[in-house]
Structure formats: C-alpha cells, structure tokens
Design a protein around this motif. Structure first.
Motif, PDB file in Angstrom:
ATOM      1  N   PRO A  44       0.818  -1.221   0.000  1.00 55.95           N
ATOM      2  CA  PRO A  44       0.000   0.000   0.000  1.00 55.95           C
ATOM      3  C   PRO A  44       0.848   1.265   0.000  1.00 55.95           C
ATOM      4  O   PRO A  44       0.325   2.361  -0.244  1.00 55.95           O
ATOM      5  N   ASP A  45       2.153   1.130   0.230  1.00 53.30           N
ATOM      6  CA  ASP A  45       3.042   2.288   0.281  1.00 53.30           C
ATOM      7  C   ASP A  45       3.631   2.658  -1.079  1.00 53.30           C
ATOM      8  O   ASP A  45       4.359   3.640  -1.196  1.00 53.30           O
ATOM      9  N   GLY A  46       3.335   1.839  -2.099  1.00 54.89           N
ATOM     10  CA  GLY A  46       3.857   2.156  -3.416  1.00 54.89           C
ATOM     11  C   GLY A  46       4.490   0.953  -4.085  1.00 54.89           C
ATOM     12  O   GLY A  46       4.474  -0.155  -3.550  1.00 54.89           O
ATOM     13  N   PRO A  47       5.065   1.139  -5.286  1.00 53.61           N
ATOM     14  CA  PRO A  47       5.641   0.031  -6.049  1.00 53.61           C
ATOM     15  C   PRO A  47       6.732  -0.706  -5.279  1.00 53.61           C
ATOM     16  O   PRO A  47       7.507  -0.120  -4.527  1.00 53.61           O
ATOM     17  N   VAL A  48       6.761  -2.032  -5.484  1.00 51.18           N
ATOM     18  CA  VAL A  48       7.772  -2.892  -4.877  1.00 51.18           C
ATOM     19  C   VAL A  48       8.873  -3.148  -5.887  1.00 51.18           C
ATOM     20  O   VAL A  48       8.607  -3.318  -7.089  1.00 51.18           O
ATOM     21  N   SER A  49      10.113  -3.191  -5.442  1.00 54.44           N
ATOM     22  CA  SER A  49      11.242  -3.427  -6.333  1.00 54.44           C
ATOM     23  C   SER A  49      11.110  -4.777  -7.039  1.00 54.44           C
ATOM     24  O   SER A  49      10.712  -5.768  -6.439  1.00 54.44           O
ATOM     25  N   PHE A  50      11.443  -4.772  -8.337  1.00 50.25           N
ATOM     26  CA  PHE A  50      11.402  -6.011  -9.124  1.00 50.25           C
ATOM     27  C   PHE A  50      12.813  -6.522  -9.391  1.00 50.25           C
ATOM     28  O   PHE A  50      13.037  -7.302 -10.309  1.00 50.25           O
TER      29      PHE A  50
END
Length: 209
Positions: A44-50
C-alpha cells in the motif's frame, strides 16, 4: 540439515535459493506477468522493487536470521518457480506460512502440491515447526486445489488480510500441525490417506468472501 541439497519426489524437487538463481527467476517472472500479477503481493506504500538480485539477497538474509526459508521449485532440473516459508515464529508458537508461485508453462504438472508437501515435511521434521499455514484468495482455484489434495484443514476467512494486486484482499486460511501428519504430508498424500473434507469451506464463508 543442508537445504542446498535438493529434496525430490519424481521430477519435482525443492532446494534453497542461490544468488545465481536471480536471473532465471527474474526472467520467469517477467515472462509470466499476466499469469502471476493477480496473485502477487503488493504494497500500500507504493511500487515494490522487481530487482531479483536484491530480492534473493534479502530472502537469504531472512534465512540466516531464522525468519524464513526461500526455496526454488524445479521440474526435471529446470527452475519452475519459488516457494517461500516465511514469518517463522519460534518458542510457544512455532509456526510459519507458505507462499509460492509457478510459471504458466509448468502448470498442471503437480509441481506445487509436491513442493508444498516436501517443504512442509522439512519444516515439521527438520526445522521443528509445529504449525504450517497457507492463506489463499477465494478466486485462486488452482491454489485451493493444492490444499484440497494435501488435506490442509480449513480454519476460516480472513478479511482484507494481505495486499495483493493493488488492494487488501480476503483470504481463506488453511493449516496443518505436526500431529496431523505423523507419517509426513507427502507420504499421506501418496498413500491416499488424505481426509477428503479437510479443506472444505463452509457456504457462509464462500458467501461473504
């Protein structure tokens, strides 16, 4: 206990992830975006590293810290996906949770139930964990079939439990404790002794999910 040595059943095996697995795992994830995205954890805090190099590094650090065990699932020696034992609690709780993904081209080959059975047996017999849990979105029919096959016991509906595909999603919770499977999860399944109704979801929970 050496989890770098593969544990096998037929063509399926699981082993501890290695740093050099990062590239093949990232390629598999990228090739399966449409297939996997509806079931992937988000934040919910934003994009997750891929970045899988970073991801594998973090998973191995969690393993060294005793907080999780990151496995690679293989089929015929080829990487097919990941299975993570996470949220390991020791002491009076002695529990952990299983999560997994498998590439679309490997679907339907029995890889996930075998891998879940192998991982659960490792956790019960070698890691001395007492309770293993799997939480599944109501829409994920493939994962629901896994717990049905292995006889994980249905334990209830968890409302807006995990952030998946951009929102908080309801999940069904299933679990086994060590005493449920003295012969092991895999052996019970192979021998045809899995309780047929263990994973049955009550109609009231199906209605409200």
């Amino acid at each position: 206990m050496d989890l770098t040595v593969p544990r096998r059943h037929g063509p399926v095996s699981i082993r501890l992830v290695r740093q050099r697995d990062a590239r093949v795992l990232q390629n598999e994830l990228l090739a399966n975006r449409e297939w996997l995205q509806p079931w992937e954890a988000t934040s919910p805090d934003g994009p997750v590293s891929f970045d899988m190099k970073l991801g594998v590094r973090r998973l191995l650090q969690q393993y060294r810290d005793g907080a999780g065990v990151p496995f690679v699932m293989e089929y015929g020696g080829e990487v097919a996906g990941q299975l993570n034992v996470w949220g390991i609690s020791r002491g009076s709780l002695a529990s952990a949770t299983i999560g997994y993904w498998v590439g679309r081209r490997f679907a339907g080959r029995g890889i996930t139930p075998v891998s879940v059975a192998l991982a659960t047996d490792i956790c019960f017999s070698e890691l001395r964990i007492h309770r293993m849990e799997i939480c599944i979105r109501p829409e994920n029919q493939a994962s629901l079939r896994v717990v049905e096959k292995l006889g994980f016991r249905y334990e209830g509906l968890r409302r807006r439990f995990i952030h998946i595909d951009g929102d908080w999603r309801d999940h069904y919770a299933f679990a086994l404790v060590r005493e449920d499977v003295p012969e092991g999860v895999l052996q019970r399944w192979v021998a045809g002794r899995v309780p047929q109704d263990a994973a049955t979801i009550p109609p009231s929970d199906r209605l409200h999910a």
